[in-house]
Design a protein around this motif. Structure first.
Motif, short mmCIF file in Angstrom:
data_model
loop_
_atom_site.label_atom_id
_atom_site.label_comp_id
_atom_site.label_asym_id
_atom_site.label_seq_id
_atom_site.Cartn_x
_atom_site.Cartn_y
_atom_site.Cartn_z
N GLY A 68 -10.83 -20.45 -5.93
CA GLY A 68 -11.34 -19.10 -6.11
C GLY A 68 -12.49 -19.06 -7.11
N GLN A 69 -12.36 -19.83 -8.18
CA GLN A 69 -13.44 -19.89 -9.16
C GLN A 69 -14.70 -20.48 -8.54
OE1 GLN A 69 -11.62 -22.21 -12.24
NE2 GLN A 69 -11.07 -20.42 -13.45
N MET A 70 -14.53 -21.52 -7.75
CA MET A 70 -15.70 -22.16 -7.14
C MET A 70 -16.34 -21.26 -6.09
SD MET A 70 -16.33 -25.01 -8.52
CE MET A 70 -15.77 -24.44 -10.10
N MET A 71 -15.55 -20.43 -5.42
CA MET A 71 -16.12 -19.51 -4.44
C MET A 71 -16.87 -18.37 -5.12
SD MET A 71 -13.08 -19.39 -1.60
CE MET A 71 -13.69 -17.90 -0.90
N MET A 72 -16.48 -18.02 -6.33
CA MET A 72 -17.14 -16.93 -7.04
C MET A 72 -18.48 -17.33 -7.66
SD MET A 72 -15.46 -14.23 -6.59
CE MET A 72 -16.21 -13.16 -7.80
N VAL A 73 -18.70 -18.60 -7.87
CA VAL A 73 -19.94 -19.05 -8.52
C VAL A 73 -21.18 -18.63 -7.74
CG1 VAL A 73 -21.27 -21.11 -9.15
CG2 VAL A 73 -18.89 -20.92 -9.82
N PRO A 74 -21.27 -18.88 -6.42
CA PRO A 74 -22.49 -18.46 -5.72
C PRO A 74 -22.64 -16.94 -5.65
CG PRO A 74 -21.10 -19.81 -4.28
CD PRO A 74 -20.40 -19.66 -5.57
N ILE A 75 -21.53 -16.23 -5.61
CA ILE A 75 -21.60 -14.77 -5.55
C ILE A 75 -22.16 -14.22 -6.86
CG2 ILE A 75 -20.20 -12.66 -5.41
CD1 ILE A 75 -18.34 -14.27 -3.52
N ILE A 76 -21.64 -14.70 -7.97
CA ILE A 76 -22.11 -14.23 -9.28
C ILE A 76 -23.56 -14.65 -9.51
CG2 ILE A 76 -21.77 -14.49 -11.77
CD1 ILE A 76 -18.76 -14.65 -11.16
N ALA A 77 -23.89 -15.87 -9.11
CA ALA A 77 -25.28 -16.33 -9.27
C ALA A 77 -26.22 -15.49 -8.41
CB ALA A 77 -25.39 -17.80 -8.89
N GLY A 78 -25.82 -15.17 -7.20
CA GLY A 78 -26.64 -14.34 -6.33
C GLY A 78 -26.84 -12.94 -6.89
N VAL A 105 -35.05 -5.93 -11.49
CA VAL A 105 -35.63 -5.50 -12.77
C VAL A 105 -37.09 -5.91 -12.86
CG1 VAL A 105 -35.54 -5.89 -15.26
CG2 VAL A 105 -33.45 -5.42 -14.00
N LEU A 106 -37.39 -7.12 -12.44
CA LEU A 106 -38.78 -7.60 -12.46
C LEU A 106 -39.65 -6.78 -11.51
CD1 LEU A 106 -40.72 -9.76 -13.54
CD2 LEU A 106 -40.09 -11.16 -11.58
N GLY A 107 -39.14 -6.51 -10.33
CA GLY A 107 -39.90 -5.70 -9.37
C GLY A 107 -40.13 -4.29 -9.87
N ALA A 108 -39.11 -3.69 -10.45
CA ALA A 108 -39.27 -2.35 -11.01
C ALA A 108 -40.27 -2.35 -12.16
CB ALA A 108 -37.92 -1.81 -11.47
N GLY A 109 -40.25 -3.41 -12.95
CA GLY A 109 -41.21 -3.50 -14.05
C GLY A 109 -42.63 -3.64 -13.56
N ILE A 110 -42.83 -4.41 -12.51
CA ILE A 110 -44.18 -4.59 -11.96
C ILE A 110 -44.69 -3.29 -11.35
CG2 ILE A 110 -45.46 -5.76 -10.12
CD1 ILE A 110 -43.77 -8.25 -10.71
N VAL A 111 -43.82 -2.56 -10.69
CA VAL A 111 -44.24 -1.30 -10.06
C VAL A 111 -44.39 -0.20 -11.10
CG1 VAL A 111 -43.49 0.49 -8.45
CG2 VAL A 111 -43.25 -1.91 -7.84
N GLY A 156 -30.26 -9.07 -9.38
CA GLY A 156 -30.49 -8.10 -10.45
C GLY A 156 -31.76 -8.40 -11.22
N GLY A 157 -31.99 -9.67 -11.49
CA GLY A 157 -33.22 -10.06 -12.19
C GLY A 157 -34.46 -9.74 -11.38
N CYS A 158 -34.40 -9.99 -10.08
CA CYS A 158 -35.54 -9.67 -9.21
C CYS A 158 -35.77 -8.16 -9.15
CB CYS A 158 -35.31 -10.22 -7.81
SG CYS A 158 -35.42 -12.01 -7.73
#
Length: 95
Positions: free
Chosen positions: A58-68, A77-83, A73-75
């Motif tokens: 379960g922990q290993m399955m959650m890693v890609p979800i949390i990373a995604g 925020v960056l997109g909103a900042g650029i616009v 979220g970072g994209c």
């Protein structure tokens, strides 16, 4: 407990070396895959391995979800900042 010759930390109950990984836990954690076999169901090894393995899976399955989610979220925020940055800058500089 530690060895008097090599100063290696080990468990006095099971004899294995202490391991600690932030994501996986340590030797004292009850449900950690690295945990001591005497901390959780010492007389039922198959059940202990199944439970710890399921939690590890379960922990290993959650890693890609949390990373995604973090990357998304970072994209966002960056997109909103650029616009939004040019509009905000023009609003602040021209009263």
């Amino acid at each position: 407990m530690s060895c008097s010759r090599c100063h290696t930390e080990f468990c006095y109950r099971c004899g294995s070396k202490y391991h600690h990984l932030k994501f996986l836990g340590n030797h004292y954690d009850r449900f950690s895959i690295l945990g001591c076999k005497y901390n959780y169901k010492p007389d039922q090894p198959a059940q202990r391995i199944a439970v710890r393995g399921a939690l590890f899976g379960g922990q290993m399955m959650m890693v890609p979800i949390i990373a995604g989610l973090a990357i998304g979220g970072g994209c966002a925020v960056l997109g909103a900042g650029i616009v939004a940055a040019p509009f905000y800058a023009s609003y602040v500089t021209y009263p």
